[in-house]
Design an enzyme around this catalytic site. Structure first.
Site, short mmCIF file in Angstrom:
data_model
loop_
_atom_site.label_atom_id
_atom_site.label_comp_id
_atom_site.label_asym_id
_atom_site.label_seq_id
_atom_site.Cartn_x
_atom_site.Cartn_y
_atom_site.Cartn_z
N ARG A 52 0.82 -1.22 0.00
CA ARG A 52 0.00 0.00 0.00
C ARG A 52 0.86 1.27 0.00
O ARG A 52 0.43 2.30 0.50
CB ARG A 52 -0.96 0.01 1.20
CG ARG A 52 -1.80 -1.25 1.34
CD ARG A 52 -2.74 -1.46 0.19
NE ARG A 52 -3.63 -0.37 -0.03
CZ ARG A 52 -4.83 -0.23 0.52
NH1 ARG A 52 -5.28 -1.15 1.31
NH2 ARG A 52 -5.59 0.79 0.24
N ARG A 105 -2.64 6.83 0.44
CA ARG A 105 -2.98 7.02 1.85
C ARG A 105 -2.14 8.00 2.64
O ARG A 105 -2.61 9.03 3.06
CB ARG A 105 -2.92 5.66 2.56
CG ARG A 105 -4.00 4.71 2.15
CD ARG A 105 -3.64 3.35 2.60
NE ARG A 105 -4.73 2.60 3.20
CZ ARG A 105 -4.55 1.50 3.89
NH1 ARG A 105 -3.33 1.03 4.09
NH2 ARG A 105 -5.55 0.86 4.39
N ARG A 152 -6.58 13.53 -3.91
CA ARG A 152 -7.84 12.98 -3.43
C ARG A 152 -8.93 14.06 -3.36
O ARG A 152 -10.10 13.76 -3.52
CB ARG A 152 -7.61 12.37 -2.05
CG ARG A 152 -8.56 11.28 -1.70
CD ARG A 152 -8.04 10.42 -0.62
NE ARG A 152 -7.77 11.18 0.59
CZ ARG A 152 -7.29 10.65 1.70
NH1 ARG A 152 -7.00 9.37 1.74
NH2 ARG A 152 -7.08 11.38 2.76
N ASP A 212 -7.11 -1.11 -7.29
CA ASP A 212 -7.73 -1.69 -6.10
C ASP A 212 -8.12 -3.13 -6.40
O ASP A 212 -8.38 -3.47 -7.56
CB ASP A 212 -8.96 -0.90 -5.65
CG ASP A 212 -9.30 -1.21 -4.20
OD1 ASP A 212 -8.69 -0.61 -3.30
OD2 ASP A 212 -10.12 -2.11 -3.96
N TYR A 255 -15.80 -9.72 0.30
CA TYR A 255 -16.47 -8.45 -0.04
C TYR A 255 -17.75 -8.68 -0.82
O TYR A 255 -18.75 -7.99 -0.61
CB TYR A 255 -15.53 -7.53 -0.84
CG TYR A 255 -14.46 -6.89 0.01
CD1 TYR A 255 -14.77 -5.82 0.85
CD2 TYR A 255 -13.15 -7.34 -0.01
CE1 TYR A 255 -13.80 -5.22 1.65
CE2 TYR A 255 -12.17 -6.75 0.78
CZ TYR A 255 -12.50 -5.69 1.61
OH TYR A 255 -11.54 -5.11 2.39
O1 CP3 Z 1 0.27 0.82 -2.87
C1 CP3 Z 1 -0.94 0.96 -3.03
O2 CP3 Z 1 -1.71 1.50 -2.21
C2 CP3 Z 1 -1.44 0.44 -4.34
C3 CP3 Z 1 -2.82 0.46 -4.51
C4 CP3 Z 1 -3.75 -0.36 -3.66
C5 CP3 Z 1 -4.98 0.17 -3.19
N1 CP3 Z 1 -5.68 -0.86 -2.67
C6 CP3 Z 1 -5.42 1.57 -3.33
C7 CP3 Z 1 -6.43 2.07 -2.38
C8 CP3 Z 1 -3.68 -1.70 -3.31
C9 CP3 Z 1 -2.55 -2.71 -3.50
C10 CP3 Z 1 -4.93 -2.01 -2.71
C11 CP3 Z 1 -5.29 -3.37 -2.27
C12 CP3 Z 1 -6.47 -3.54 -1.44
N2 CP3 Z 1 -7.66 -2.89 -1.52
C13 CP3 Z 1 -6.58 -4.55 -0.47
C14 CP3 Z 1 -5.53 -5.57 -0.16
C15 CP3 Z 1 -4.43 -5.04 0.68
C16 CP3 Z 1 -4.79 -4.79 2.09
O3 CP3 Z 1 -4.56 -3.66 2.56
O4 CP3 Z 1 -5.23 -5.75 2.77
C17 CP3 Z 1 -7.87 -4.44 0.10
C18 CP3 Z 1 -8.42 -5.30 1.20
C19 CP3 Z 1 -8.55 -3.40 -0.57
C20 CP3 Z 1 -9.95 -2.96 -0.38
C21 CP3 Z 1 -10.02 -1.55 0.02
N3 CP3 Z 1 -9.78 -0.49 -0.82
C22 CP3 Z 1 -10.32 -1.03 1.31
C23 CP3 Z 1 -10.63 -1.85 2.52
C24 CP3 Z 1 -10.27 0.37 1.22
C25 CP3 Z 1 -10.60 1.39 2.28
C26 CP3 Z 1 -9.58 1.52 3.32
C27 CP3 Z 1 -8.22 2.06 2.87
O5 CP3 Z 1 -7.91 3.22 3.13
O6 CP3 Z 1 -7.48 1.33 2.26
C28 CP3 Z 1 -9.87 0.67 -0.12
C29 CP3 Z 1 -9.65 2.00 -0.68
C30 CP3 Z 1 -8.30 2.27 -1.19
N4 CP3 Z 1 -7.63 1.49 -2.08
C31 CP3 Z 1 -7.53 3.41 -0.88
C32 CP3 Z 1 -6.35 3.29 -1.64
C33 CP3 Z 1 -5.23 4.29 -1.72
C34 CP3 Z 1 -7.93 4.51 0.09
C35 CP3 Z 1 -9.01 5.37 -0.44
C36 CP3 Z 1 -8.51 6.66 -0.96
O7 CP3 Z 1 -7.31 6.94 -0.92
O8 CP3 Z 1 -9.33 7.43 -1.46
#
Ligand code: CP3
Length: 372
Positions: A51, A55, A64, A100, A177
């Site tokens: 990740r 974030r 964002r 995602d 999910y």
């Molecule tokens: O390095 C990276 O961040 C690459 C991109 C990436 C995202 N999601 C972007 C994202 C990756 C590799 C993921 C994988 C992902 N998404 C997982 C598996 C990894 C893990 O953390 O267990 C899961 C379970 C998700 C599902 C998901 N997407 C959730 C639970 C959320 C909300 C909570 C959070 O902040 O992560 C997301 C949204 C999401 N995906 C964000 C990002 C940067 C945050 C929302 C935002 O920035 O607007």
């Protein structure tokens, strides 16, 4: 709080990347990650952070405010730009494509909403045979074209500096999910479905597996040098149930994709499966902090590259303490057949300087047997 609706039919702005000179023969300057995946000797372990692309990065947070989540994901220029940020700003040895795991339910025809600050929701969760029959498993090329375009564009912009990682969610985690309809701490509904509608559960898991295999293969064709499968919620299952509902599908994916690119499996919370998984066709297994590096090495008989397992919450400690812990972690894993990483995704509250310190500590690591 705004609710952001994903609509696959919405036109997405992007220019078409030139795929004619595809990456096939391109050389990668810093190929530590690929070497570690091939179990070749490295001068130090490669480092990246799960990740890492979103974030906690101030530049990401600015974006964002301007674009909603799925616009960021579906616009290749934005996705590529976000992907490259941690490479430029933190100095990681690999880029992971900004996307995602929930793009797969979308490609299967399920609506996914992302509520800022709250996480994903799927208003029409899967309940019946009819729901499963209606799910698409074809034409991933078309539905997720924006991901492949983002990969090609990122690959071009990286210009061979470091490897590019593609990814997908594991079938069990995507199933969670799709059944639950939103995030959960316990995944009670998903587990209830698995244990009471077992035949339907396997049909759904297989459909997710089938489309995920096509998706990951296509990612490698578009520029991903390796792929990671995130089974973030595997640890919600018992060891017996992991073997029934998660492991077979992970192995299917690793077998199908291994000839296209090295596969990293990350089934969080399943230290008990390490021995089995070390015999799979995956090139590496990601582990979390619930298992010690030494235990993980023993369980895998030193047979496979391991990735992990720094507790991301430790990135909130003072920098000298982070560096000390990283050194101890590498001492315990050893420098070879190892990819330094966190044990789960970096959290939004980590100061950028602390993320940098984590990466620097790996790069500074000196080990006696490497100097000989
Ligand atoms: O390095 C990276 O961040 C690459 C991109 C990436 C995202 N999601 C972007 C994202 C990756 C590799 C993921 C994988 C992902 N998404 C997982 C598996 C990894 C893990 O953390 O267990 C899961 C379970 C998700 C599902 C998901 N997407 C959730 C639970 C959320 C909300 C909570 C959070 O902040 O992560 C997301 C949204 C999401 N995906 C964000 C990002 C940067 C945050 C929302 C935002 O920035 O607007």
């Amino acid at each position: 709080m705004s609710v952001i609706k994903n609509d696959l039919k919405r036109p997405v702005r992007f220019t078409k990347p030139d795929r004619s000179k595809e990456h096939s023969m391109s050389e990668i300057k810093n190929d530590l990650l690929l070497k570690a995946l091939r179990k070749e000797k490295v001068e130090r372990p490669p480092v990246w952070m799960m990740r890492q692309a979103g974030r906690y990065l101030p530049d990401y947070i600015k974006l964002r405010d301007k674009y909603d989540f799925f616009t960021r994901v579906q616009t290749p220029e934005l996705a590529a730009d976000i992907t490259l940020k941690p490479f430029h700003q933190i100095g990681v040895d690999a880029a992971i494509i900004f996307s995602d795991i929930l793009v797969i339910p979308q490609a299967m025809g399920v609506e996914v909403l992302m509520e800022e600050g709250k996480g994903p929701s799927l208003p029409k969760s899967i309940k019946t045979q009819k729901d499963i029959d209606a799910l698409n498993t074809n034409n991933v090329d078309e539905y997720l074209k924006y991901v492949f375009d983002a990969l090609s564009l990122t690959k071009k912009e990286l210009n061979g500096a470091v490897p590019l990682i593609g990814f997908a969610g594991a079938p069990w985690t995507i199933f969670c999910y799709m059944i639950e309809g939103k995030g959960s701490k316990t995944w009670d509904n998903a587990k209830q479905f698995a244990y009471t509608e077992t035949e339907l559960a396997h049909q759904l898991l297989q459909k997710i597996t089938t489309i995920t295999i096509d998706y990951l293969k296509a990612q490698t064709k578009a520029g991903a040098d390796c792929v990671q499968v995130f089974d973030s919620w595997a640890g919600s299952l018992s060891p017996e149930d992991f073997k029934i509902f998660a492991q077979p599908y992970l192995l299917q994916i690793a077998n199908a994709v291994k000839d296209f690119a090295p596969v990293i499996l990350f089934p969080k919370g399943t230290w008990y499966a390490l021995e089995d998984l070390s015999k799979s066709s995956a090139s590496a297994i990601g582990i979390d902090w619930a298992v010690s590096p030494k235990q993980a090495r023993a369980l895998t008989n030193n047979n496979i590259t391991l990735q992990g397992n720094f507790d991301p919450a430790k990135l909130l400690a003072p920098i000298p303490q982070i560096k000390k812990w990283v050194k101890e972690m590498i001492d315990d894993f050893g420098t070879q057949n190892y990819i330094a990483n966190l044990g789960h995704g970096i959290t939004p509250n980590v100061p950028v300087e602390h993320a940098k310190a984590f990466v620097e500590a790996v790069k500074e690591y000196q080990n006696q047997d490497l100097q000989n």
